[in-house]
Design an enzyme around this catalytic site. Structure first.
Site, mmCIF file in Angstrom:
data_model
loop_
_atom_site.group_PDB
_atom_site.id
_atom_site.type_symbol
_atom_site.label_atom_id
_atom_site.label_comp_id
_atom_site.label_asym_id
_atom_site.label_seq_id
_atom_site.Cartn_x
_atom_site.Cartn_y
_atom_site.Cartn_z
ATOM 1 N N ARG A 30 -35.782 12.089 17.325
ATOM 2 C CA ARG A 30 -36.711 13.099 17.279
ATOM 3 C C ARG A 30 -35.788 14.379 16.911
ATOM 4 O O ARG A 30 -35.388 14.170 18.494
ATOM 5 C CB ARG A 30 -37.727 12.925 17.683
ATOM 6 N N ASP A 31 -35.933 15.871 17.056
ATOM 7 C CA ASP A 31 -35.729 17.250 17.441
ATOM 8 C C ASP A 31 -36.141 16.945 18.496
ATOM 9 O O ASP A 31 -36.868 17.025 18.798
ATOM 10 C CB ASP A 31 -35.112 18.013 16.823
ATOM 11 N N ILE A 32 -35.337 17.344 19.754
ATOM 12 C CA ILE A 32 -36.068 18.029 21.381
ATOM 13 C C ILE A 32 -36.428 19.209 20.878
ATOM 14 O O ILE A 32 -37.209 19.333 22.214
ATOM 15 C CB ILE A 32 -34.781 17.572 22.118
ATOM 16 N N ASN A 88 -26.624 22.004 8.256
ATOM 17 C CA ASN A 88 -25.964 22.842 8.469
ATOM 18 C C ASN A 88 -24.698 22.908 8.774
ATOM 19 O O ASN A 88 -24.646 21.552 9.584
ATOM 20 C CB ASN A 88 -26.707 23.847 9.087
ATOM 21 N N GLU A 96 -25.195 23.702 15.725
ATOM 22 C CA GLU A 96 -25.002 23.935 16.799
ATOM 23 C C GLU A 96 -24.210 23.030 17.113
ATOM 24 O O GLU A 96 -23.305 23.139 18.238
ATOM 25 C CB GLU A 96 -25.982 24.162 17.126
ATOM 26 N N VAL A 97 -23.972 21.208 16.572
ATOM 27 C CA VAL A 97 -23.755 19.965 17.222
ATOM 28 C C VAL A 97 -22.779 19.889 16.164
ATOM 29 O O VAL A 97 -23.077 19.762 14.874
ATOM 30 C CB VAL A 97 -24.787 19.085 17.640
ATOM 31 N N HIS A 101 -25.473 15.964 10.852
ATOM 32 C CA HIS A 101 -27.413 15.919 11.396
ATOM 33 C C HIS A 101 -27.887 16.496 9.616
ATOM 34 O O HIS A 101 -27.949 17.223 9.750
ATOM 35 C CB HIS A 101 -27.138 16.329 12.396
ATOM 36 N N MET A 102 -28.641 15.875 9.118
ATOM 37 C CA MET A 102 -29.553 15.846 8.271
ATOM 38 C C MET A 102 -31.498 16.047 9.360
ATOM 39 O O MET A 102 -31.383 15.203 9.595
ATOM 40 C CB MET A 102 -29.761 15.193 7.531
ATOM 41 N N HIS A 103 -31.852 16.902 9.207
ATOM 42 C CA HIS A 103 -33.095 17.803 9.444
ATOM 43 C C HIS A 103 -34.009 16.820 8.599
ATOM 44 O O HIS A 103 -33.271 17.761 7.219
ATOM 45 C CB HIS A 103 -32.353 19.429 9.876
#
Ligand code: 5GP
Length: 122
Positions: A30-32, A88, A96-97, A101-103
């Site tokens: 999970r995203d923080i 992104n 940003e990171v 990664h896939m959201h």
């Protein structure tokens, strides 16, 4: 090669996360800072900085990211209503990171993909 990010430490379980899935190719947690009721990040275990760095060797992991997104969406109960997958890339993509990664975003209507009226980039 860009140095590994915090995501590599999450993958190796050296840092805590709310991890939902892990196999030999990908990890999901999970995203923080969730932007929607369901906000999960699905990442390849191997450090690939961005889409621009992808090679043919990465195709198995990148394909797995989609099947894991489908699995988690079902487990989270958002499959019927739908959801959005976002990747992104780079500065203009506001990544940003620097670890691909896939959201997975859902749990409510996530809104228009891009604002067509407001182009102030705020
Ligand atoms: P990006 O803008 O690079 O596509 O998205 C990076 C995402 O990583 C952001 O949604 C941010 O909240 C998330 N994130 C950054 N650091 C951490 C962390 O340490 N743990 C978790 N779970 N998510 C993080």
């Amino acid at each position: 090669m860009i140095e590994e990010t915090i995501f590599s430490k999450i993958i190796r379980k050296e840092l805590p996360s709310d991890m939902l899935y892990q196999d030999e190719l990908v990890t999901a947690f999970r995203d923080i800072n969730p932007q929607r009721p369901v906000h999960v990040l699905i990442v390849p275990n191997r450090h690939i900085p961005a889409v621009d760095d992808v090679t043919a060797d990465d195709e198995a992991a990148l394909g797995r990211m989609f099947s894991v997104a489908r699995k988690i969406a079902r487990e989270e109960g958002i499959s019927d209503d739908g959801y959005r997958l976002v990747v992104n890339c780079g500065e203009h993509g506001r990544q940003e990171v620097p670890h691909i990664h896939m959201h997975l975003l859902g749990g409510e209507d996530v809104g228009p993909m891009l604002s067509r009226k407001n182009r102030d980039h705020s």
